[in-house]
Scaffold this active site. Structure first.
Site, PDB file in Angstrom:
ATOM      1  N   GLU A 221       0.711  -1.350   0.001  1.00 23.97           N
ATOM      2  CA  GLU A 221       0.005   0.105  -0.156  1.00 23.97           C
ATOM      3  C   GLU A 221       0.783   1.459  -0.093  1.00 23.97           C
ATOM      4  OE1 GLU A 221      -3.314  -0.477  -0.177  1.00 23.97           O
ATOM      5  OE2 GLU A 221      -3.876  -2.228   0.772  1.00 23.97           O
ATOM      6  N   GLN A 251      -5.881   4.044  -5.634  1.00 25.98           N
ATOM      7  CA  GLN A 251      -6.409   3.654  -4.241  1.00 25.98           C
ATOM      8  C   GLN A 251      -5.855   4.620  -3.161  1.00 25.98           C
ATOM      9  OE1 GLN A 251      -7.296  -0.997  -3.457  1.00 25.98           O
ATOM     10  NE2 GLN A 251      -5.881  -1.333  -5.207  1.00 25.98           N
TER      11      GLN A 251
END
Ligand code: ATP
Ligand code: MG
Length: 725
Positions: A221, A251
């Site tokens: 991430e 994202q």
């Protein structure tokens, strides 16, 4: 050694990433394309193919839960345990560093972590003690100011307040806050990172030692790293180390916390010779879901550009439910979940996602009433409950008498006759002498500066804490917790109170003993078990409940759903002003972030996706008429099946959304029975009209009225002021 099995179940580009040569590696790819899977395989590959010791690996994941899952999978692939591998969140790993090097970091050995709530209390007290009006100088603002600067790597002395008097004042608050935390030996979340970064940055010996130790640094991430996290990472990466990051610009959902998607672009510049791998096949979702999500995110500008496809089946259409209100939304959701379970599926395969934590309450209520087990991530956290925080404060104070936050919290809980007047004297003394509350209390007691009664009460409090500290030192962790509960009368205090709430509090306190009993301490962490446990409580608040012993439905905010996947997903509250949220409506950058959040939400679904919205929503104690979210308009209509239609469908509702009346003064006694189709009515704003349509029952009854001048409108009968003519 044969390592080829580590490449099993991977496609070509995935293999390329897993088996890449040493050197910086960037995997940029869309949702569900196997980024996390590649990262996991890469760790196993480094250990087995490149013979890295597990001790030489540093892996950063988004949650502690993700870290433990990853560890599990790696151990499975390797066939042996990998204790000693540094795997965790930025906060968790920073904490570990600071514990190991508290002296180098300039902290007391027993420093304690405070959560965001405690941080706000501290700031509030400082603001008052600086004789500022806390109605104007709001503690929350101060907290945002301080954390913002910490996340950008700035101490109070580095803040450029310029000539702005407000900035100057906040900078002084920041200064006071720093001094206070240092004195009290407490560390907030942002401080964990800043302090450990400073330590690594300024201490060459330490930096070189860790750079030598960690041959590989891996980050999942990566799009959501902020300034200080990125700098933190770079301290660990020397010329010999391998860094691999995986992420997806679409994202990126934490810019409000300072995350900089630009770090992805920076990475390629900062680490020369970066190899970039793109993954394009999605393995998670049906093609209906994936195409819909792709269509939504395609509306954003300035994307890095990725392809994402699937050869999976079409699957079911996305089901859209227009609920009357949030109660109906929850009821519908629970009904569908029951069907899902009756069809032989697991509850844990179901996620209910929402934009705002406050939305969980109506789902909790419906699930509870239907006796469907569920678990809430975030929101109502065990370790954040007041009685638990009281208990933890006692434990912290036994470890560290200088912890003023804990001192303040429990000095008079349960009530022991230490009043605010006494405490004010202690506070003033503490401030005048730059001392902690504990220190000041003992001085004041000795100096006969207090009334006999106050001095006695305060003395027995100090003695209680001191005695506990001595007695507890010989006990096991869970016995320490038990001992504290007994000695402090916390159990009795709550037990004697009446009502369900009191009962729950007692249960929670008992649960704390269980939590301590089940607490597993990483062997490599050389820490007092109690210290480790308290840190765990502060850090893992919401994740404490992660190990479900019962099959249960998962409730969480969209933010905490990142990285996860579920066969059945409910995306709730799809309304303008809720999702996208109110403050994004007029801000294009925020709107794009909301859209990314929507993309994250949709791409959590593997097989079935339900989207729901309520026509009337009561949230934060207010009732509002809603307009279906613009994101619904961005999903291709062919992908949607409307389960219950708002008259005219969600598209008409979107187009006509300005027509809704938003007055909320009720007209008692009004029901559809009084107003048959064709009846003439008078509305005090819209004038005269004719009833064309009636829908719903009881307080949810809505009527469609054709007003002579104002046109056609839907009104909720119990709110609209209608008079029959
Ligand atoms: P996100 O962007 O949401 O974090 P991701 O890119 O990290 O997603 P993963 O969670 O690693 O994706 O993988 C998504 C799903 O696809 C997982 O269930 C994973 O096991 C599966 N998967 C990934 N690669 C393959 C593959 N080559 N073959 C079969 N299944 C795969
Ligand atoms: Mg992932």
């Amino acid at each position: 050694m044969d390592v080829s099995h580590l490449l099993d179940g991977l496609n070509e580009p995935q293999r390329k990433a897993v088996a890449a040569d040493e050197g910086p590696l960037l995997v940029l790819a869309g949702a569900g394309s196997g980024k996390t899977r590649v990262l996991t395989h890469r760790v196993a590959w480094l250990v087995q193919a490149f013979s890295y010791s597990p001790l030489s690996i540093l892996a950063v994941t988004f949650t502690n839960k993700a870290a433990s899952e990853m560890r599990g999978r790696i151990e499975q692939m390797l066939g042996f345990p990998v204790a000693g591998m540094w795997m965790g969140t930025f906060h968790g790993l920073s904490h570990r560093l600071l514990r190991a090097h508290w002296q180098e970091a300039g902290l007391p050995e027993n420093f304690q972590i405070i959560d965001s709530d405690d941080q706000k209390r501290v700031i509030k007290r400082l603001i008052t003690s600086m004789e500022l009006d806390d109605a104007y100088w709001q503690p929350k603002q101060g907290q945002i100011f301080i954390n913002h600067h910490k996340e950008a790597g700035r101490r109070a002395r580095d803040v450029q307040a310029g000539h702005d008097p407000q900035q100057q004042q906040w900078t002084r608050v920041y200064q006071e806050y720093e001094a206070y935390c240092q004195r009290a030996g407490i560390v907030d979340f942002a401080e964990l990172l800043l302090r450990s970064w400073e330590m690594m940055h300024n201490n060459e010996i330490l930096r070189l030692r860790y750079r030598e130790r960690f041959r590989a640094v891996l980050v999942d991430e990566f799009q959501d790293t902020n300034n200080i996290q990125y700098r933190w990472l770079k301290e660990f990466v020397g010329p010999q180390s391998n860094i691999m990051v995986v992420g997806d610009d679409d994202q990126s959902i934490y810019s409000w916390r300072g995350a900089e998607v630009e770090n992805i672009r920076k990475f390629e510049k900062d680490f020369s010779g970066t190899e970039m791998v793109r993954l394009e096949q999605n393995y998670r979702s049906t093609s209906t879901i994936l195409n819909a999500a792709n269509a939504v995110i395609s509306r954003n500008q300035g994307r890095m550009g990725k392809t994402l496809w699937t050869d999976g089946e079409d699957g079911d259409l996305i089901r859209l439910y227009a609920a009357f209100n949030e109660v109906d939304e929850a009821r519908f959701t629970v009904d569908r979940i029951k069907n899902w379970v009756e069809e032989g599926n697991l509850r844990s395969e179901v996620a209910i996602l929402y934009r705002s934590n406050a939305q969980s309450r109506s789902f909790e209520e419906a699930l509870f009433n239907a006796a469907v087990p569920y678990r809430v991530y975030g929101g109502l956290r065990f370790f954040e409950r007041a009685e638990i925080k009281d208990a933890l404060a006692y434990l912290r104070l036994t470890l560290n008498h200088d912890d003023d936050t804990s001192f303040e919290r429990i000095v008079n809980v349960p009530t022991r006759g230490i009043g605010n007047r006494t405490l004010d004297i202690v506070r003033q003394h503490a401030r005048a002498n730059s001392q902690t509350m504990w220190h000041s209390s003992s001085e004041l007691i000795q100096g006969n500066d207090l009334t006999a009664r106050a001095a006695n009460a305060l003395r027995s409090f100090l003695e209680l804490i001191d005695a506990m500290a001595t007695q507890m030192s010989e006990l096991e962790l869970f016995e320490q917790v038990e001992h504290m509960l007994g000695q402090t009368d916390l159990l009795a205090f709550h037990g004697n109170a009446k009502g369900e709430k009191a009962e729950t509090r007692v249960e929670n306190l008992k649960e704390l003993v269980t939590a301590a009993r089940n607490y597993y301490q990483d062997e490599e962490e050389e820490m007092e078990p109690l210290s480790a446990f308290l840190a765990h409580a502060a850090l893992e608040a919401g994740e404490g409940q992660a190990e479900a012993w019962e099959d249960c439905v998962q409730l969480m905010s969209l933010h905490s759903a990142k990285g996860l996947e579920f066969p059945l997903v409910f995306l709730s509250g799809m309304e303008e002003g809720l999702f996208p949220s109110q403050h994004a409506l007029n801000d294009p950058a925020r709107l794009e972030e909301e859209r990314r959040l929507c993309y994250v939400g949709m791409t959590r679904a593997m097989k079935q996706l339900y989207i729901t919205y309520a026509e009337v929503r009561r949230l934060y104690g207010r009732e509002n008429y809603t307009t279906p979210s613009r994101f619904l308009q961005e999903i291709p209509a062919e992908a949607i099946e409307e389960v219950r239609t708002r008259t005219g469908g969600y598209q008409a509702a979107w187009q006509g959304h300005q027509q809704y009346d938003t007055e909320s003064s009720a007209l008692p006694g009004s029901s559809a029975g009084d107003l048959p189709l064709g009846a003439r009515v008078l509305h005090d704003k819209f004038g005269e009209g004719v009833i064309m349509n009636v829908e719903g029952k009881g307080e949810h009854t809505r009527v469609q009225v054709n007003f002579e001048y104002a046109g056609i409108k839907w009104l909720v009968l119990s709110f609209a002021k209608l008079t029959r003519l």
